[in-house]
Design a protein around this motif. Structure first.
Motif, PDB file in Angstrom:
ATOM      1  N   THR A 127      25.661  50.164  42.651  1.00  0.00           N
ATOM      2  CA  THR A 127      25.067  49.985  41.315  1.00  0.00           C
ATOM      3  C   THR A 127      25.611  50.975  40.282  1.00  0.00           C
ATOM      4  N   LYS A 128      26.306  52.029  40.730  1.00  0.00           N
ATOM      5  CA  LYS A 128      26.929  52.970  39.800  1.00  0.00           C
ATOM      6  C   LYS A 128      28.452  52.904  39.893  1.00  0.00           C
ATOM      7  N   ILE A 129      28.945  52.778  41.115  1.00  0.00           N
ATOM      8  CA  ILE A 129      30.380  52.676  41.360  1.00  0.00           C
ATOM      9  C   ILE A 129      30.637  51.416  42.175  1.00  0.00           C
ATOM     10  N   GLY A 130      31.668  50.685  41.813  1.00  0.00           N
ATOM     11  CA  GLY A 130      32.072  49.532  42.597  1.00  0.00           C
ATOM     12  C   GLY A 130      33.567  49.581  42.846  1.00  0.00           C
ATOM     13  N   ILE A 131      34.004  49.168  44.025  1.00  0.00           N
ATOM     14  CA  ILE A 131      35.421  49.110  44.356  1.00  0.00           C
ATOM     15  C   ILE A 131      35.719  47.763  44.998  1.00  0.00           C
ATOM     16  N   TYR A 132      36.795  47.143  44.566  1.00  0.00           N
ATOM     17  CA  TYR A 132      37.278  45.981  45.309  1.00  0.00           C
ATOM     18  C   TYR A 132      38.777  46.127  45.524  1.00  0.00           C
ATOM     19  N   THR A 133      39.221  45.631  46.648  1.00  0.00           N
ATOM     20  CA  THR A 133      40.632  45.730  47.011  1.00  0.00           C
ATOM     21  C   THR A 133      41.091  44.428  47.637  1.00  0.00           C
ATOM     22  N   ASP A 134      42.318  44.046  47.355  1.00  0.00           N
ATOM     23  CA  ASP A 134      42.881  42.787  47.848  1.00  0.00           C
ATOM     24  C   ASP A 134      43.887  43.040  48.959  1.00  0.00           C
ATOM     25  N   LEU A 135      43.969  42.093  49.895  1.00  0.00           N
ATOM     26  CA  LEU A 135      45.009  42.119  50.899  1.00  0.00           C
ATOM     27  C   LEU A 135      45.439  40.701  51.202  1.00  0.00           C
ATOM     28  N   TYR A 136      46.679  40.576  51.636  1.00  0.00           N
ATOM     29  CA  TYR A 136      47.189  39.248  51.973  1.00  0.00           C
ATOM     30  C   TYR A 136      46.517  38.753  53.247  1.00  0.00           C
ATOM     31  N   ALA A 137      46.132  37.474  53.237  1.00  0.00           N
ATOM     32  CA  ALA A 137      45.506  36.865  54.409  1.00  0.00           C
ATOM     33  C   ALA A 137      45.887  35.398  54.479  1.00  0.00           C
ATOM     34  N   ASP A 138      45.899  34.886  55.686  1.00  0.00           N
ATOM     35  CA  ASP A 138      46.099  33.449  55.912  1.00  0.00           C
ATOM     36  C   ASP A 138      44.718  32.806  55.798  1.00  0.00           C
ATOM     37  N   VAL A 139      44.414  32.240  54.642  1.00  0.00           N
ATOM     38  CA  VAL A 139      43.090  31.667  54.392  1.00  0.00           C
ATOM     39  C   VAL A 139      43.081  30.209  54.839  1.00  0.00           C
ATOM     40  N   LEU A 140      42.430  29.972  55.970  1.00  0.00           N
ATOM     41  CA  LEU A 140      42.326  28.615  56.509  1.00  0.00           C
ATOM     42  C   LEU A 140      41.167  27.856  55.872  1.00  0.00           C
ATOM     43  N   GLU A 141      40.171  28.601  55.454  1.00  0.00           N
ATOM     44  CA  GLU A 141      39.006  27.995  54.787  1.00  0.00           C
ATOM     45  C   GLU A 141      38.395  29.039  53.873  1.00  0.00           C
ATOM     46  N   LYS A 142      38.347  28.741  52.567  1.00  0.00           N
ATOM     47  CA  LYS A 142      37.836  29.731  51.622  1.00  0.00           C
ATOM     48  C   LYS A 142      36.324  29.890  51.780  1.00  0.00           C
ATOM     49  N   GLY A 143      35.827  31.005  51.300  1.00  0.00           N
ATOM     50  CA  GLY A 143      34.400  31.283  51.399  1.00  0.00           C
ATOM     51  C   GLY A 143      34.137  32.761  51.269  1.00  0.00           C
ATOM     52  N   SER A 144      32.875  33.166  51.448  1.00  0.00           N
ATOM     53  CA  SER A 144      32.511  34.581  51.320  1.00  0.00           C
ATOM     54  C   SER A 144      31.323  34.894  52.202  1.00  0.00           C
ATOM     55  N   ILE A 145      31.233  36.156  52.600  1.00  0.00           N
ATOM     56  CA  ILE A 145      30.155  36.632  53.467  1.00  0.00           C
ATOM     57  C   ILE A 145      30.031  38.133  53.282  1.00  0.00           C
ATOM     58  N   VAL A 146      28.849  38.685  53.500  1.00  0.00           N
ATOM     59  CA  VAL A 146      28.635  40.134  53.449  1.00  0.00           C
ATOM     60  C   VAL A 146      28.398  40.624  54.869  1.00  0.00           C
ATOM     61  N   ILE A 147      29.131  41.674  55.266  1.00  0.00           N
ATOM     62  CA  ILE A 147      29.008  42.262  56.599  1.00  0.00           C
ATOM     63  C   ILE A 147      28.651  43.732  56.449  1.00  0.00           C
TER      64      ILE A 147
END
Length: 371
Positions: free
Chosen positions: A49-69
């Protein structure tokens, strides 16, 4: 979601974002890392809520979507996985399977819809600073950031953007650190803003001391972003009026001494051995012709030492906090330093003996008659 990626790439991305995720939060999703897959990219996001970070990496995406772990679980797991390709799949019931070689895990994730969105910042107002230079500037100022919540504005680093230069300043009431550098790429009018020290620590961690690629700093009304390689850090800005530090720095000096930095560090380090925890005993320095004498007396004992220098202080004596002085000396980095002083009650100014783009100011400690 169904993706495949290299374990080493995934581990780098997890390491970049996992420190931000809080261990306890009223929003359970914030205790996790958001994984979002689309196109040929897997994006990992953490937010407190004060700091946020996102980072990208190459992946073989067979099916798009999202989940929190869970951030803690994912960080521990990825570190222990064997080398090779990692396959991550999630289903409609929020079940997640993570497979790498013979290793296989099945855990419960969290709905990505419950993960708060990060603030968006327009890229039109920005400056570009080489990665290694920004890391150096942070390193040479962040130790002076205040940790006292009584004056929140000083818990950050002041950025002053000029037409062709950038100055960063940190103060904590006892010392000041300033570093200035020229910048070549700026699409931002001269301005100033304050970034929390905790955010700057994360920026420093993301920066490499070897890379010269530009870090783009973009400014929003209440937030700022730092784009570093494949990662973006978004942080709130601190509101409030920063001190007029320029008026606090003396413009002329009565005494100046040139000293070897490493020797001065060794001398102060030895003398400070008699200072025990929770004691406020200052180190006393007597500036004579060609030398500086250092003394410290505490309930535990007494220590004294000396350091050669160029200059004559006519026997002036001054007291200082050993930790504040040592922090500045260690951050300076030059072989030879210049110490500038006026009286026993005025600050000590530390700069490079020749050139240099930094300045440190340490306030003195009042000495008793018996010292």
């Amino acid at each position: 979601m169904k993706i495949r990626c290299e374990k080493k790439d995934l581990q780098t991305a997890v390491n970049n974002v996992s420190r931000i995720a809080p261990s306890k939060s009223p929003i359970p999703a914030l205790e996790g890392i958001l994984l979002a897959a689309e196109g040929a990219t897997l994006t990992l996001t953490a937010y407190d809520t004060k700091i946020g970070i996102y980072t990208d990496l190459y992946a073989d995406v067979l099916e798009k979507g999202s989940i929190v772990i869970s951030a803690r679980f994912l960080s521990d797991l990825v570190r222990r996985l064997p080398e090779g390709m990692v396959r991550i799949e999630s289903d409609d019931s929020l079940g997640v399977s993570i497979v790498c070689g013979k290793t296989e895990f099945h855990v419960m994730g969290m709905d990505a819809e419950t993960f708060p969105a990060l603030s968006e910042i327009s890229p039109l107002q920005n400056i570009a600073v080489p990665e290694n230079l920004l890391k150096s500037m942070i390193n040479q100022t962040i130790f002076s950031v205040s940790t006292s919540e009584s004056r929140p504005v000083y818990m950050g680093i002041l950025f002053e953007v000029g037409t062709d230069d950038l100055t960063m300043v940190a103060v904590d009431g006892y010392r000041l650190a300033r570093r200035s550098e020229r910048i070549e790429q700026a699409q931002m009018k001269p301005c100033s803003f304050i970034i929390p020290g905790t955010s700057m620590s994360e920026v420093e961690r993301l920066c490499s001391s070897e890379k010269k690629d530009n870090v783009t700093i973009s400014l929003g009304d209440k937030h700022a972003s730092f784009s570093i390689g494949n990662s973006v850090l978004i942080t709130r800005r601190l509101e409030g009026e920063f001190m007029n530090y320029k008026k606090s720095i003396p413009s002329s000096f009565r005494y100046q001494a040139v000293v070897e930095r490493e020797e001065l560090i060794r001398v102060i380090d030895r003398v400070s051995l008699v200072i025990k925890d929770k004691q406020s005993s200052p180190i006393k320095m007597i500036f004579e012709d060609g030398s500086m004498q250092f003394y410290c007396t505490t309930p535990f004992g007494h220590a004294e030492d000396s350091c050669l220098c160029e200059g004559d202080g006519e026997g002036m004596r001054i007291g200082f906090n050993d930790r504040y002085f040592m922090d500045a000396l260690k951050a300076a980095g030059e072989e030879k330093l210049k110490l500038s002083m006026n009286t026993s009650s005025s600050p000590i100014i530390i700069t490079a003996a020749e050139g240099g783009s930094y300045l440190y100011m340490v306030l003195p400690v009042r000495l008793r008659e018996s010292d």
